[in-house]
Design a protein around this motif. Structure first.
Motif, PDB file in Angstrom:
ATOM      1  N   ARG A 285      67.271  70.622  41.701  1.00  0.00           N
ATOM      2  CA  ARG A 285      68.014  70.884  42.933  1.00  0.00           C
ATOM      3  C   ARG A 285      69.286  71.666  42.649  1.00  0.00           C
ATOM      4  N   ALA A 286      69.965  71.354  41.545  1.00  0.00           N
ATOM      5  CA  ALA A 286      71.167  72.110  41.192  1.00  0.00           C
ATOM      6  C   ALA A 286      70.820  73.548  40.835  1.00  0.00           C
ATOM      7  N   ARG A 287      69.687  73.744  40.127  1.00  0.00           N
ATOM      8  CA  ARG A 287      69.257  75.095  39.793  1.00  0.00           C
ATOM      9  C   ARG A 287      68.931  75.884  41.064  1.00  0.00           C
ATOM     10  N   ALA A 288      68.258  75.247  42.020  1.00  0.00           N
ATOM     11  CA  ALA A 288      67.927  75.932  43.275  1.00  0.00           C
ATOM     12  C   ALA A 288      69.187  76.350  44.024  1.00  0.00           C
TER      13      ALA A 288
ATOM     14  N   ARG B 180      70.386  80.178  45.015  1.00  0.00           N
ATOM     15  CA  ARG B 180      70.764  80.600  46.370  1.00  0.00           C
ATOM     16  C   ARG B 180      72.174  81.184  46.386  1.00  0.00           C
ATOM     17  N   THR B 181      73.061  80.621  45.597  1.00  0.00           N
ATOM     18  CA  THR B 181      74.423  81.167  45.523  1.00  0.00           C
ATOM     19  C   THR B 181      74.405  82.560  44.895  1.00  0.00           C
ATOM     20  N   MET B 182      73.606  82.737  43.851  1.00  0.00           N
ATOM     21  CA  MET B 182      73.506  84.051  43.212  1.00  0.00           C
ATOM     22  C   MET B 182      72.917  85.076  44.183  1.00  0.00           C
ATOM     23  N   THR B 183      71.957  84.660  44.998  1.00  0.00           N
ATOM     24  CA  THR B 183      71.384  85.564  45.999  1.00  0.00           C
ATOM     25  C   THR B 183      72.409  85.916  47.066  1.00  0.00           C
ATOM     26  N   PHE B 184      73.219  84.935  47.459  1.00  0.00           N
ATOM     27  CA  PHE B 184      74.233  85.169  48.482  1.00  0.00           C
ATOM     28  C   PHE B 184      75.271  86.197  48.013  1.00  0.00           C
TER      29      PHE B 184
ATOM     30  N   SER C 245      76.861  71.305  35.040  1.00  0.00           N
ATOM     31  CA  SER C 245      77.344  72.656  34.741  1.00  0.00           C
ATOM     32  C   SER C 245      76.970  73.634  35.860  1.00  0.00           C
ATOM     33  N   ALA C 246      75.759  73.512  36.380  1.00  0.00           N
ATOM     34  CA  ALA C 246      75.338  74.384  37.476  1.00  0.00           C
ATOM     35  C   ALA C 246      76.198  74.155  38.715  1.00  0.00           C
ATOM     36  N   MET C 247      76.479  72.886  39.014  1.00  0.00           N
ATOM     37  CA  MET C 247      77.329  72.580  40.169  1.00  0.00           C
ATOM     38  C   MET C 247      78.754  73.077  39.961  1.00  0.00           C
TER      39      MET C 247
END
Length: 625
Positions: free
Chosen positions: A9-12, A16-20, A357-359
């Motif tokens: 879920r953190a990776r997803a 989405r943030t990278m796409t934004f 780390s992702a968060m």
């Protein structure tokens, strides 16, 4: 969620943030690097004040002398020690170029020369080695806290650690205000404060505590115990471990020649040994024919006065094999305890640390570069942060392991088991084997929930223990909910049928086949439909809920649990000449239905609402990369 599900879920959310931010090359590239890092070995930053013993402890943990050790602080750039099939040195420049330094062996002098470069010339140094100790983790040696390298480049310690590492091993000779300020800065962001599971503090030169000598390690342990109870330090570090890094490095790399030399010294008389260990000058310059002065000087530099005293004492007590001496000295140095803690706290929980780390990466970007339309990402971020009960479990497990939270012995063991210390499956959390029946798991989950509900109202618990009980209680609630919605396998259905007959004193029948179980379930469904049509519609039917969904804060949960002595209502046929009455249990067919399905009751389980978490402003220098 398990640690793996939390990481997914953190990776997803990171994707989405990278796409934004895809129209911002700098931000999207930085996020892509964080995404790729999730597939790499766990990164642990080894940091601390100048001359805290970072290089020495890295060599002890790796089991090889890779990091150069000097009498003065010479490390100017962050140095990565990672696994590789062959020795290799890579030099990364601030402009993005990478230079390969050809080497056949990793010479400490070559690495030392590269570490002397200025940070504006070299951004990082990567040392690849086929050492087995680096297969699971990558160690990052950072410049000393408040060193000239950090001050001249204007890079805060927070930016260094958060941008490069998943966890922190902080070294100090004695906790000072500068150390506390650094640890607070590492946990300054909202996400880091909510998930303080990534920091271990080590007293790296514990043998020098107080006046030194044989009692130095015990004195360091007493100091560590006092700091474990300090509320400021406890808020971001659960483990404080005294360790003699010099002895650990010497033992991890001890040669047969050194073991032979130590054996020759151990044959001296007790009076001669005591006189020899009074000072470095006496140990090196005394006239001893069995061991030359050059060898004694090498031993003193490698083991130190404390290590030599412990090694010679063990040899004189009967430890005559190199393997046994290494094992005993590793215990004496505290390195075994540190390695075990690193493995339990970091390696075994690497999915949760990678999710953290992702968060953190998402949090830093959303704060440093806000833009219109970011509210949806912010909402997803806060929901994931608030509902990640796995982090609460890990934080409490660390507190239980370090002694910051102590229950009575039976409750302590049960709490660790329910929190997933021995495995995350329902069977492992409930202390049952893999063949346990679903009905037995449900009973055990309900019993655990009842026990910890009683602890929740125990007036003897202080605030820390009340919070710990609430965390265990929520783990029990999740177990109960999952068991209520877990489908029963056909094989288990046959076992449950036999177990029900055994409880009633009946002869067990043969286990049903999957085809027979399917036919029986279809028959039962048809009888249940006829019974439902014969009774009035219930006005307050409970809505169904999937296994992964949870009630909103403040709402009760509906959980189906076995009711001892009760009989199911469905499957019974109305008696001739009698009308069914609402709320009454049917008598006919009760025994036949009880053989195939465990009786149930409805329990209202209150859900502890997660605390409201809101974003907090962080300085731009800390959040921008």
């Amino acid at each position: 969620m398990t640690g793996e599900a939390l990481l997914d879920r953190a990776r997803a959310l990171l994707i989405r943030t990278m796409t934004f931010y895809r129209d911002d090359p700098r931000t999207s590239t930085w996020l892509r690097g964080r995404l790729e890092r999730l597939e790499q070995p766990l990164r642990i930053a080894v940091s601390g004040r100048v001359k805290a013993g970072k290089s020495t402890l890295i060599n002890a943990l790796v089991g090889a002398e890779l990091a150069p050790t000097d009498a003065e602080e010479r490390t100017q750039v962050s140095t990565f020690y990672q696994y590789g099939p062959e020795p290799k040195i890579l030099v990364h420049t601030p402009h993005g170029t990478v230079q390969n330094v050809p080497v056949t062996t990793l010479d400490a002098s070559t690495i030392r020369d590269l570490q002397h470069w200025r940070p504006d010339e070299v951004s990082r140094l990567v040392i690849e080695s086929p050492t087995p100790g680096l297969q699971a983790i990558t160690l990052i040696e950072t410049p000393g806290v408040a060193s000239a390298a950090v001050q001249e480049t204007g890079r805060s310690a927070l930016a260094q650690i958060l941008s490069e590492a998943d966890a922190v091993l902080y070294l100090t000779r004695y906790p000072r205000q500068t150390d506390l300020q650094f640890l607070q800065s590492v946990n300054e962001l909202h996400t880091a404060r909510s998930v303080p599971i990534s920091t271990i503090v080590a007293f790296s030169r514990a043998d020098e505590t107080g006046s030194g000598g044989p009692d130095g390690l015990q004195a360091a342990e007493r100091i560590a115990e006092s700091y474990r109870n300090d509320p400021t330090l406890r808020s971001f570090a659960q483990h404080l471990i005294p360790v003699v890094g010099l002895l650990g490095q010497a033992v991890a790399t001890m040669t047969d020649e050194e073991f032979t030399a130590l054996g020759n010294l151990a044959r001296l008389s007790q009076n001669d040994l005591e006189a020899l260990l009074l000072s470095a000058d006496r140990f090196i310059n005394s006239k001893i024919e069995s061991t030359p002065a050059a060898i004694r000087q090498r031993l003193f530099e490698r083991f130190g006065q404390f290590g030599l005293g412990r090694a010679l004492t063990l040899l004189r007590s009967g430890v005559s094999e190199p393997k046994k001496l290494r094992s005993a000295l590793l215990d004496e140095s505290g390195l075994n305890s540190l390695q075990e803690t690193l493995h339990q706290q970091f390696v075994e929980r690497q999915d949760a640390l990678r999710a953290r780390s992702a968060m953190l990466a998402v949090d830093m970007v959303l704060r440093a570069n806000p833009r219109p339309g970011v509210q949806q990402l912010q909402g997803e971020f806060e929901r994931l942060l608030a509902n990640a009960h796995e982090w609460d479990e890990l934080r409490l497990l660390s507190a239980l392991d370090s002694g910051q939270v102590r229950f009575s012995r039976p409750l302590q063991a049960e709490a660790k088991r329910l929190l997933g210390a021995f495995g995350s499956s329902p069977q492992e959390r409930l202390g049952r084997d893999g063949n346990a029946l679903a009905v037995d798991l449900t009973d055990e989950a309900a019993a655990a929930l009842s026990r910890w509900r009683q602890q929740a109202v125990n007036p003897l618990h202080d605030r820390v223990h009340r919070e710990a009980v609430r965390t265990v209680l929520r783990s029990c609630e999740r177990l109960v909910v999952n068991q209520a919605h877990a489908p029963q396998r056909p094989a288990q259905a046959g076992q449950a049928q036999q177990a029900g007959q055994a409880r009633q004193g009946a002869q067990p029948q043969q286990a049903v086949t999957p085809q027979q179980a399917a036919q029986h379930q279809a028959s039962q469904a048809q009888q249940a439909a006829q019974h439902q049509a014969a009774q009035p519609q219930r006005r307050h039917a409970q809505p169904t809920r999937s296994q992964d969904s949870y009630p909103r804060p403040g709402q009760p949960q509906t959980v189906v649990q076995p009711q001892p002595g009760a009989q199911p209502q469905h499957g019974a046929q109305p008696q001739h000449g009698a009308q069914p009455q609402h709320g009454q249990q049917r008598q006919t067919g009760r025994r036949r239905a009880a053989q195939h399905q465990a009786p149930t009751r409805v329990v209202e389980v209150p859900q502890n609402p997660p605390a409201e978490q809101g974003p907090e402003d962080t300085p731009g220098a800390h959040s921008r990369h």
